[in-house]
Design an enzyme around this catalytic site. Structure first.
Site, PDB file in Angstrom:
ATOM      1  N   ARG A  99       0.797  -1.217   0.000  1.00  0.00           N
ATOM      2  CA  ARG A  99       0.000   0.000   0.000  1.00  0.00           C
ATOM      3  C   ARG A  99       0.834   1.273   0.000  1.00  0.00           C
ATOM      4  NH1 ARG A  99      -2.975  -3.877   1.715  1.00  0.00           N
ATOM      5  NH2 ARG A  99      -1.085  -4.423   2.797  1.00  0.00           N
ATOM      6  N   THR A 100       1.797   1.344   0.894  1.00  0.00           N
ATOM      7  CA  THR A 100       2.534   2.608   1.042  1.00  0.00           C
ATOM      8  C   THR A 100       3.291   2.919  -0.258  1.00  0.00           C
ATOM      9  OG1 THR A 100       2.709   2.154   3.397  1.00  0.00           O
ATOM     10  CG2 THR A 100       4.159   3.857   2.522  1.00  0.00           C
TER      11      THR A 100
ATOM     12  N   LYS B  96      25.912  -5.252  -2.211  1.00  0.00           N
ATOM     13  CA  LYS B  96      27.361  -5.121  -2.376  1.00  0.00           C
ATOM     14  C   LYS B  96      27.984  -4.434  -1.168  1.00  0.00           C
ATOM     15  CE  LYS B  96      27.029  -4.534  -7.393  1.00  0.00           C
ATOM     16  NZ  LYS B  96      27.279  -3.585  -8.488  1.00  0.00           N
TER      17      LYS B  96
ATOM     18  N   ARG C 238      11.197   3.458   3.422  1.00  0.00           N
ATOM     19  CA  ARG C 238      10.854   2.523   4.510  1.00  0.00           C
ATOM     20  C   ARG C 238      12.109   1.712   4.805  1.00  0.00           C
ATOM     21  NH1 ARG C 238       5.615  -1.188   4.470  1.00  0.00           N
ATOM     22  NH2 ARG C 238       4.808   0.822   5.169  1.00  0.00           N
TER      23      ARG C 238
ATOM     24  N   HIS D  76       5.336   6.103  11.579  1.00  0.00           N
ATOM     25  CA  HIS D  76       4.756   5.925  10.241  1.00  0.00           C
ATOM     26  C   HIS D  76       3.801   7.102   9.994  1.00  0.00           C
ATOM     27  CE1 HIS D  76       3.512   4.071   6.636  1.00  0.00           C
ATOM     28  NE2 HIS D  76       3.193   2.866   7.052  1.00  0.00           N
TER      29      HIS D  76
HETATM   30  C1  NCD Z   1       1.781  -1.113   8.220  1.00  0.00           C
HETATM   31  C2  NCD Z   1       3.287  -0.960   8.367  1.00  0.00           C
HETATM   32  O1  NCD Z   1       4.032  -1.240   7.432  1.00  0.00           O
HETATM   33  O2  NCD Z   1       3.679  -0.521   9.438  1.00  0.00           O
HETATM   34  N1  NCD Z   1       1.380  -1.291   6.896  1.00  0.00           N
HETATM   35  C3  NCD Z   1       1.106  -0.195   6.115  1.00  0.00           C
HETATM   36  O3  NCD Z   1       1.939   0.659   5.892  1.00  0.00           O
HETATM   37  N2  NCD Z   1      -0.150  -0.063   5.654  1.00  0.00           N
HETATM   38  C4  NCD Z   1       1.190  -2.100   9.139  1.00  0.00           C
HETATM   39  C5  NCD Z   1       1.699  -3.518   9.155  1.00  0.00           C
HETATM   40  O4  NCD Z   1       2.606  -3.887   8.401  1.00  0.00           O
HETATM   41  O5  NCD Z   1       1.166  -4.294   9.934  1.00  0.00           O
END
Ligand code: NCD
Length: 316
Positions: A53-54, A82, A103, A131
């Site tokens: 999703r992100t 590497k 991320r 987040h």
């Molecule tokens: C979340 C995350 O990555 O922290 N997912 C997201 O970004 N929608 C929640 C999760 O992974 O459980």
């Protein structure tokens, strides 16, 4: 230029302004209006941890606004294998792009990246840390359902220890005067320093292991996945796996207006029987990731979102 690393980077007024921008951008996110506000701009997507999703909603947001995206792609086929340091990767992508969404499995990595970059970094999750872009779409979803953020009773349930979504969200909700109930197994309680921080902002947090008895007067129930990948010990995970399973029959005494949210992916904490109830809001929530991220991209790139967006594109 400053990025978005934690919710502390935005004032309440800025949050509300970005949510208003996001609301106006809905027809653009739905593909009904083409508004190339970000034409000529490039987003760098650097995902060192799995994401659906992100990553995809950042990409959709950028493309719906006429911008472009370059992806790190699979970490296994990048120079990370590497031995390239995060610092070097960021310095280089900084030169390729105008803004970076990142991320990373390590808590604090987003701040570290911001220190190495001249372009804004949008923290798409740093280990069990924060987040904030998820929080913006969560706040958007809550305001869409309840017409306001202040004064709501919000239950955050599941893995409050390792769940970065609830770390960022609880902070923001406290700033808007929400009443918070933390429902988790003892092993997965909200970290004490976060609870102390919320209390210092005047919040009255209630902690419980009993999710079901919190349902009847909640305005929002925010479920989370147990973050298996953050456990050092598999046995510890087995002790808490499946701790909460919300089923449609548990919702009989709930307020009509109560919404159930989940950042997704879900494992078994929300039974599919909930999906067809009036309360389920998690798939709309995932869609809202596009508008919230559109508004954030414009904001951090200093591009003004028009005050009204007409059906033909551009200003009405
Ligand atoms: C979340 C995350 O990555 O922290 N997912 C997201 O970004 N929608 C929640 C999760 O992974 O459980």
């Amino acid at each position: 230029m400053a990025g978005l690393i934690t919710m502390d980077d935005l004032s309440n007024d800025e949050i509300l302004r970005i949510l208003d921008d996001a609301e106006r951008l809905l027809p653009v996110a739905q593909g009904k209006v083409y508004l190339p506000l970000l034409q000529g701009r490039i987003l760098g997507n650097l995902f060192f941890e799995p994401s659906t999703r992100t990553r995809m909603s950042f990409e959709t947001a950028m493309k719906r606004l006429g911008g472009d995206v370059v992806n790190l792609g699979d970490v296994k086929t990048s120079s990370v294998v590497k031995g390239e340091t995060l610092y070097d990767t960021i310095q280089m992508v900084d030169g390729y792009t105008d803004i970076i969404a990142m991320r990373h499995p390590r808590q604090g990595a987003a701040q570290y990246a911001q220190d190495a970059a001249t372009v804004p970094i949008l923290n798409g999750g740093d280990g069990a840390g924060h987040h904030p872009t998820q929080t913006m779409l969560d706040l958007f979803t809550i305001r869409q359902a309840h017409g306001k953020l202040d004064g709501l009773k919000v239950v955050l349930a599941g893995d409050l220890r390792y769940g970065r979504t609830v770390h960022s969200l609880s902070h923001a909700l406290t700033r808007f005067g929400c009443e918070l109930i933390f429902a988790s197994p003892r092993l997965l309680k909200m970290p004490a320093e976060i609870v102390e921080d919320l209390n210092s902002h005047g919040s009255s947090v209630v902690e419980t292991e009993d999710l079901l008895s919190s349902i009847h007067d909640a305005d929002v129930i925010y479920m989370t996945r147990i973050q298996k990948e953050r456990f050092a010990d598999e046995d510890e995970y087995t002790k808490v796996a499946g701790a909460y399973k919300l089923h449609a029959k548990n919702l009989e005494g709930a307020k009509e207006s109560m919404i159930i949210m989940h950042p997704l992916p879900r494992v078994d904490e929300i039974h599919p029987s909930v999906d067809t109830t009036r309360h389920a809001r998690y798939f709309e929530q995932a869609f809202n990731g596009v508008v919230a991220r559109m508004a954030l991209l414009c904001n951090l790139l200093d591009i003004e979102v028009p005050a009204s967006i007409g059906p033909e594109g551009g200003d009405a």
